[in-house]
Design a protein around this motif. Sequence first.
Motif, PDB file in Angstrom:
ATOM      1  N   ALA A  20     125.432   5.515  86.724  1.00  0.00           N
ATOM      2  CA  ALA A  20     124.824   5.293  85.407  1.00  0.00           C
ATOM      3  C   ALA A  20     123.346   4.952  85.553  1.00  0.00           C
ATOM      4  O   ALA A  20     122.514   5.390  84.750  1.00  0.00           O
ATOM      5  N   ALA A  21     123.039   4.197  86.613  1.00  0.00           N
ATOM      6  CA  ALA A  21     121.646   3.784  86.798  1.00  0.00           C
ATOM      7  C   ALA A  21     120.775   4.973  87.178  1.00  0.00           C
ATOM      8  O   ALA A  21     119.623   5.084  86.753  1.00  0.00           O
ATOM      9  N   LEU A  22     121.337   5.896  87.966  1.00  0.00           N
ATOM     10  CA  LEU A  22     120.512   6.972  88.503  1.00  0.00           C
ATOM     11  C   LEU A  22     120.572   8.264  87.706  1.00  0.00           C
ATOM     12  O   LEU A  22     119.777   9.178  87.925  1.00  0.00           O
ATOM     13  N   ALA A  23     121.532   8.349  86.787  1.00  0.00           N
ATOM     14  CA  ALA A  23     121.749   9.610  86.066  1.00  0.00           C
ATOM     15  C   ALA A  23     120.517  10.049  85.306  1.00  0.00           C
ATOM     16  O   ALA A  23     120.297  11.242  85.097  1.00  0.00           O
ATOM     17  N   ALA A  24     119.730   9.101  84.910  1.00  0.00           N
ATOM     18  CA  ALA A  24     118.543   9.437  84.122  1.00  0.00           C
ATOM     19  C   ALA A  24     117.600  10.344  84.908  1.00  0.00           C
ATOM     20  O   ALA A  24     116.868  11.148  84.325  1.00  0.00           O
ATOM     21  N   ASP A  25     117.647  10.262  86.248  1.00  0.00           N
ATOM     22  CA  ASP A  25     116.735  11.064  87.066  1.00  0.00           C
ATOM     23  C   ASP A  25     117.311  12.418  87.449  1.00  0.00           C
ATOM     24  O   ASP A  25     116.683  13.172  88.184  1.00  0.00           O
TER      25      ASP A  25
ATOM     26  N   LEU B 180     130.599  13.818  82.366  1.00  0.00           N
ATOM     27  CA  LEU B 180     130.225  12.465  82.792  1.00  0.00           C
ATOM     28  C   LEU B 180     128.722  12.269  82.645  1.00  0.00           C
ATOM     29  O   LEU B 180     128.247  11.245  82.144  1.00  0.00           O
ATOM     30  N   TYR B 181     127.978  13.320  83.051  1.00  0.00           N
ATOM     31  CA  TYR B 181     126.530  13.219  82.917  1.00  0.00           C
ATOM     32  C   TYR B 181     126.148  13.055  81.447  1.00  0.00           C
ATOM     33  O   TYR B 181     125.293  12.238  81.093  1.00  0.00           O
ATOM     34  N   GLU B 182     126.833  13.811  80.600  1.00  0.00           N
ATOM     35  CA  GLU B 182     126.533  13.762  79.169  1.00  0.00           C
ATOM     36  C   GLU B 182     126.754  12.353  78.640  1.00  0.00           C
ATOM     37  O   GLU B 182     125.910  11.795  77.923  1.00  0.00           O
ATOM     38  N   ASP B 183     127.882  11.758  79.036  1.00  0.00           N
ATOM     39  CA  ASP B 183     128.195  10.397  78.574  1.00  0.00           C
ATOM     40  C   ASP B 183     127.148   9.397  79.073  1.00  0.00           C
ATOM     41  O   ASP B 183     126.662   8.564  78.324  1.00  0.00           O
ATOM     42  N   LEU B 184     126.846   9.529  80.381  1.00  0.00           N
ATOM     43  CA  LEU B 184     125.932   8.545  80.963  1.00  0.00           C
ATOM     44  C   LEU B 184     124.536   8.682  80.381  1.00  0.00           C
ATOM     45  O   LEU B 184     123.881   7.697  80.066  1.00  0.00           O
ATOM     46  N   SER B 185     124.093   9.942  80.226  1.00  0.00           N
ATOM     47  CA  SER B 185     122.730  10.111  79.721  1.00  0.00           C
ATOM     48  C   SER B 185     122.651   9.756  78.244  1.00  0.00           C
ATOM     49  O   SER B 185     121.581   9.476  77.723  1.00  0.00           O
ATOM     50  N   ALA B 186     123.808   9.749  77.582  1.00  0.00           N
ATOM     51  CA  ALA B 186     123.802   9.327  76.181  1.00  0.00           C
ATOM     52  C   ALA B 186     123.727   7.808  76.064  1.00  0.00           C
ATOM     53  O   ALA B 186     123.722   7.263  74.958  1.00  0.00           O
ATOM     54  N   GLY B 187     123.739   7.125  77.229  1.00  0.00           N
ATOM     55  CA  GLY B 187     123.536   5.685  77.226  1.00  0.00           C
ATOM     56  C   GLY B 187     124.815   4.878  77.196  1.00  0.00           C
ATOM     57  O   GLY B 187     124.857   3.793  76.635  1.00  0.00           O
ATOM     58  N   ALA B 188     125.875   5.428  77.796  1.00  0.00           N
ATOM     59  CA  ALA B 188     127.116   4.661  77.836  1.00  0.00           C
ATOM     60  C   ALA B 188     126.892   3.385  78.655  1.00  0.00           C
ATOM     61  O   ALA B 188     126.319   3.426  79.743  1.00  0.00           O
TER      62      ALA B 188
END
Lengths: 392, 546
Positions: free
Chosen positions: B255-260, B230-238
């Motif tokens: 999704a909003a916070l995964a970048a951190d 899930l992190y991989e998907d979100l950080s890939a900009g899903a």
Amino acid sequence: MAALTPISRTPVSFYVPVVAAGGAIAGMFVGTAQGSTLLGILGGALIMATAAFLLTQVIKAEKPGRWGLLVLCAVAGFAVGGLPAGIIGAAFGWFFGWFSFWLYEGRYRAYLAPYLTPGQVLWHFSFRVICGAILVFLITPIIVVMPLSFNAQDFFTFTPEMLRFDPAGYSLKHYEDFFTNSDWQGALANSVKIAPAATLLSVSFGTLAAIGLSQPHVPFRRAIMAILISPMIVPLIISAAGMYFFYSRIGLQGTYVGVVLAHAALGIPFVIITVTATLVGFDNSLTRAAANMGANPVTTFFRVQMPLILPGVISGGLFAFITSFDEVVVVLFVGSAGQKTLPWQMFTGLREQISPTILAVATILVIISIALLTVVEMLRRRSERLRGMSPG
Amino acid sequence: MTDTAEHSGPMMAADGTPLKTSLNRALRRQKLRALMLIAPLLIFVLVTFIAPIADMLFRSIENQIVSDTLPRTTAELADWDGDSGELPGPAIFESLYKDIFIAQERKLHTRLGSRLNYELTGVSSLFRKSGRRVDDMGEVYQDQFEDLNSFWKKGENWNALLGSDSWMTAQSSWNEDSGSAQPAFEIRAELSALLPETAATYAIFADFVQNEDEDNLLSEDPWAIVYSALYEDLSAGADVSGYSGPGATELQEAAALAADFEVVDFTAAFEDIDEDWHNIEVWQTIQTYSPEFTSGYFLNAVDMKKGLDGAEMRPENEQLYIKLFIRTFIMSMAITCSCILLGYPVAWILANLPARTANLLMILVLLPFWTSLLVRTSAWKVMLQQQGVINDTLVWLGVVADDSRLALINNQTGTIIAMTHILLPFMILPLYSVMKTIPPTYLRAAKSLGATNWTAFWRVYFPQSVPGIGAGSILVFILAIGYYITPELVGGTTGTFISNRIAYHISSSLNWGLAAALGAILLAVVLGLYWAYDRIVGIDNVKLGG
């Protein structure tokens, strides 16, 4: 066999030294066992030379002379080393009595061609002794196992009691163990279950195929034959490995069905070989005659063909049976503990806790083999007689 | 003559068809009937015997375990240049993490470890260790998601999020005790497009729970690896802003916070588990054995291994099999030679004695032939022991001293003696049947023409008996080279054959591929000899029991 050569008595200068040489060899063993080899050789040579001379030149009467020597040697042996030595002594006495007269009367030449040189005669008899030794080598292991199985001790060699023929040295306890131990009985039951089933399979398929193979026009006969014989040629360990891999894939590994199928495959070549050999002499016009008289193929098969090839079928079946009954490598891999057969149990016994019960089992198996051998031999003769190949 | 015209045409059978056709048909029918009789047995042998052999041959080259257990890693490794001396990139380590995670859940990683251990020692423990600790790696993401929102802790939320609505309904109404099958998991199509990696990983998880563990999916919390996906998907900009199904708020929040999020460096994490993961050799081995088929087992069977530039010899101290093959070969030769030496005189005397005596002596040859192999082997084991009958007799005769009893068992001597005895009938019987056909008059004729005994034998008799020697030797050699039981029981360590090694690999070391490769080589040798036997003697002429 009729005598080929007229015989005549030989001179003292020939037979006495020969008997002395024989005596020296026998004396060597006795002497070594008693502590002095040299004394034994000299004593043996001297005693036997004297005995031979006395027997042939003084006593002259053959029968009483030979008996006398036998008794004398037996008594001497008994005095030295008790009953076993007495028996060995008697054997020596019998042999030297016979040997002396055999040489003295020139009987050894009777059945040989008259033109043979002395060297050739010597070679002839040496050759027979060599062959005798090889045959003894073939049979010794079986002979040794039988008395050892009655050992009262848990040893694998003859105990002093056994050698003295002391009844206390013998017992049936290993047989008792075999018949009461649940491991052995379970293994026996498995063997008795598996072998007949495998035999039935290979005989029924094998006989049909052998009849097919004996027809005059069979396409790819050579290739088919090679495939059908291959279970006999492929090393057992490879068959076992292949079957283990394959049968575990299809869920037959560790089941009775798996072991029976594997053993049936191993027995098939024997059935094919024996039945095709019987069919070589089979007169195909008999089946045509039966058909001509209105018999259908099934009747022809059971009433005409089957009775004639039956000996071959039975001996093929016996081969298949013994193959399955003796087989250990394949069952070791294809079977699991539930299908432990007699040879498997023997194999574990030999590898791990070696127990003399194995010798009792071995003796029983030897007796079974002798019975089977007799049956096969009788069938072979009967089959040859039926086919008119030999007067029987 | 009015019927001349009728006879000029093709000859006719009684029913009016041309005779040629009619005969052909009869011949065809005959062939068909023969084949019909053979067919059941042929099929039986093909299924119970030939198929297993083929299966074994297949196993000797089959190598699917690597690509089956590490599908992602092997796919990515295909582009990696093993010669460069550089470690694979982070993407490969991430794939390795997923592969090992799934493999350890399925308990397959140890099997793969032992498989690769045949090629590179130490890999087995590497995989075992990694399997134990790979869980920790994913927990970094799991913890962060769970800290973010307790929504992510619950398996049911995940199911609601990722499962399709229809499946959810079916699964909720499914009764575990009813005995009916659990409704198979269905992914929500919308999310499968938005979060491809998460959906795929979750599908694997769901499949495992439903079909391998056979648990109710609703009550299971997802693997740590799902969080990583899930992190991989979100950080890939899903872009999940358009999604409005169950759990949409939580997903958008994540999704909003995964970048951190704290990021896991898989390359470093694997080094942390075991430095060997940064050993280029391990990666080269995995890459070399990625293909579905390999010649590796065969190379191994002849003491070679796959190196970077093709096949190379193993180091001296690891060489084993060529020596074993040579030993098997030499010992089989020795056994064959002693069988000829002992069998020839006996066959000669059996063929030349009057029939009655010969039949009697034949029993002495046939009895061992019919006696169980194990009986004979146990007899030799008993006789050859240090305290056995032969040593006892020799000591009693004074030939050897009591303290220097001969070592006759558990070495090559033991194997050769016992196997010569066991195989001797197989030499005597073919020799006998050939010698039986040589007329004794030839020898007499040679002698009457002035030949000495030796010349007569060597120039006249011996050449005629050579076919028998050939048949017997090939038979004995074929049987000897594949023997297992006797060497196993009386051979000790120095008197064992290649077959004992095969058995060892099947039942103890479980290196089935190597066992199959060794077996295939042995089989090739035996089939070569079988072919020779067929050419010289003909398989139809194999005689049993005289």
